[in-house]
Design an enzyme around this catalytic site. Structure first.
Site, PDB file in Angstrom:
ATOM      1  N   LYS A  11       1.325  24.392  16.569  1.00  0.00           N
ATOM      2  CA  LYS A  11       1.358  23.902  15.189  1.00  0.00           C
ATOM      3  C   LYS A  11       0.254  22.890  14.898  1.00  0.00           C
ATOM      4  O   LYS A  11      -0.053  22.633  13.746  1.00  0.00           O
ATOM      5  CB  LYS A  11       2.738  23.319  14.860  1.00  0.00           C
ATOM      6  CG  LYS A  11       3.397  22.563  15.988  1.00  0.00           C
ATOM      7  CD  LYS A  11       4.926  22.531  15.828  1.00  0.00           C
ATOM      8  CE  LYS A  11       5.601  22.267  17.158  1.00  0.00           C
ATOM      9  NZ  LYS A  11       6.992  22.632  17.215  1.00  0.00           N
ATOM     10  N   LYS A  50      -3.126  27.949  23.656  1.00  0.00           N
ATOM     11  CA  LYS A  50      -1.795  28.367  23.202  1.00  0.00           C
ATOM     12  C   LYS A  50      -1.691  28.211  21.685  1.00  0.00           C
ATOM     13  O   LYS A  50      -2.205  27.251  21.134  1.00  0.00           O
ATOM     14  CB  LYS A  50      -0.775  27.434  23.893  1.00  0.00           C
ATOM     15  CG  LYS A  50       0.657  27.805  23.729  1.00  0.00           C
ATOM     16  CD  LYS A  50       1.565  26.741  24.319  1.00  0.00           C
ATOM     17  CE  LYS A  50       1.731  25.570  23.375  1.00  0.00           C
ATOM     18  NZ  LYS A  50       2.848  24.674  23.689  1.00  0.00           N
ATOM     19  N   LYS A  85      -0.552  15.678  26.122  1.00  0.00           N
ATOM     20  CA  LYS A  85      -0.143  14.879  24.964  1.00  0.00           C
ATOM     21  C   LYS A  85      -0.721  13.473  25.026  1.00  0.00           C
ATOM     22  O   LYS A  85      -1.000  12.878  23.998  1.00  0.00           O
ATOM     23  CB  LYS A  85       1.383  14.817  24.869  1.00  0.00           C
ATOM     24  CG  LYS A  85       1.976  16.083  24.284  1.00  0.00           C
ATOM     25  CD  LYS A  85       3.355  15.831  23.717  1.00  0.00           C
ATOM     26  CE  LYS A  85       3.875  17.087  23.042  1.00  0.00           C
ATOM     27  NZ  LYS A  85       5.295  16.999  22.715  1.00  0.00           N
TER      28      LYS A  85
END
Ligand code: TYM
Length: 332
Positions: free
Chosen positions: A201, A198, A116
């Site tokens: 969204k 993965k 992130k």
């Protein structure tokens, strides 16, 4: 139900975007199955979500929609506690305490933090760094025995265990030591167009959302990336796209992999893609329809999250006060 002898489960999902087929197969589907045998507490973790900037109106809408989808997926508010994390302030309070028992080095090693902070390089805030501490507080407040999550959250649950063991070692048996509970199939649903990543969204074309319309689901599966082997086999290293489609098929139908392989033996990739697309459309159709219906009844949803927060608070407060006492804080 708060006083039953059943083992307890805690899990949560961030309202950082629409719910995905990944979160459904990796988490929610298991949550529903566990409701009868366990004392379940399921959360919408909005505090975690603000580690990345959110538009307030969107966040409000998504929290409501996420709750509706929890119920539409089969989570029963009479059986399980369904609530919103920011409504139970004990999460933030225990998080501060646990942060004082977590090492900088431990948090620096977290894969999700590293990913992130790369993705949001302009906003590597302290919340992003201490995110796993808040997650540990979520789990430990409820004395959870099991934490049903997808494979990507295993590292966070392991850190939570380490923090709890450390705290217990100093102060006695305060926290139950939780175990991650990861499904055999569906623990890591991959992106349809980048099957080495993965499903997430942040990549909408490679991701199926629970509320996607049938034509969108069909399109996404039709365009799913496969390979040039021209042979349907389960081999995630060599054939990640085809293997992902097979896994999704097994997760959706409940079939075992050898049976799915026998079924598709000798068929082309086109057939596989449309079969998987169809089964996903049929799996998600009732969820989408029920969500749409529930979203019209705001009062019902508000009542669920308010009651949920009251029930959650009672459990959380007990744990927090126990920790306060051990730490030497004067009683209130
Ligand atoms: P989150 O919101 O990213 O994901 C929610 C759940 O869905 C699972 N999941 C997947 N499983 C399989 N394949 C995928 N492609 C996929 N994408 C998501 C995740 O593993 C997770 O179980 N930190 C957590 C939220 C959280 C939490 C908690 C979870 C906060 N506090 C306490 C458990 C207990 C997270 O970001 O999940």
């Amino acid at each position: 139900m708060e006083n039953t002898a059943k083992k307890r489960i805690f899990s949560g999902i961030q309202p950082s975007g629409e719910l995905t087929l990944g979160s459904y197969m990796g988490a929610i589907r298991n949550w529903t199955v566990l409701q009868d045998a366990y004392d379940c507490v399921y959360c919408i973790v909005d505090l975690h979500t603000i580690t990345v900037r959110q538009n307030p109106a969107d966040l409000r809408r998504r929290c409501m929609a996420q709750l509706a989808q929890y119920v539409a997926c089969g989570l029963d508010p009479e059986k399980s506690i369904l609530f919103i994390q920011s409504h139970v302030p004990e999460h933030a309070e225990l998080s501060w305490i646990l942060g004082c028992y977590t090492q900088f080095g431990e948090l620096s090693r977290m894969t999700q933090f590293k990913q992130k902070s790369q993705r949001h390089a302009d906003n590597i805030n302290a919340g992003l760094f201490t995110y796993p501490v808040l997650m540990a507080a979520d789990i430990l407040l409820y004395q959870a025995d099991l934490v049903p999550v997808g494979a990507d959250q295993k590292q966070h649950v392991e850190l939570c265990r380490d923090i709890a063991l450390r705290f217990n070692h100093i102060y006695g048996d305060i926290f139950t030591i939780p175990e991650p509970f990861i499904p055999e199939i569906g623990a890591r649903v991959m992106s349809l167009n980048h099957p080495e990543d993965k499903m997430s969204k942040s990549d909408p074309e490679g991701c199926v959302f629970l509320l996607d319309k049938p034509e969108d689901i069909k399109r996404k599966f039709k365009r799913a990336v496969t390979d040039s082997e021209a042979h349907i086999d389960y081999n995630p290293e060599k054939q990640p796209g085809v293997s992902n489609l097979l896994s999704i098929y097994c997760a959706a139908t409940g079939k075992a992999m050898p049976d799915a392989l026998a079924q598709f033996d000798g068929q082309g990739y086109g057939n596989l893609k449309s079969a998987v697309g169809e089964i996903v459309i049929e799996t998600l159709r009732p969820i989408r329809e029920e969500t749409e219906r529930l979203l019209k009844d705001k009062a019902y949803l508000e009542n669920i999250y308010k009651t949920g927060a009251e029930r959650a608070s009672r459990i959380a407060r007990r744990t927090l006060l126990k920790a306060h006492k051990k730490l030497g804080f004067l009683p209130r």
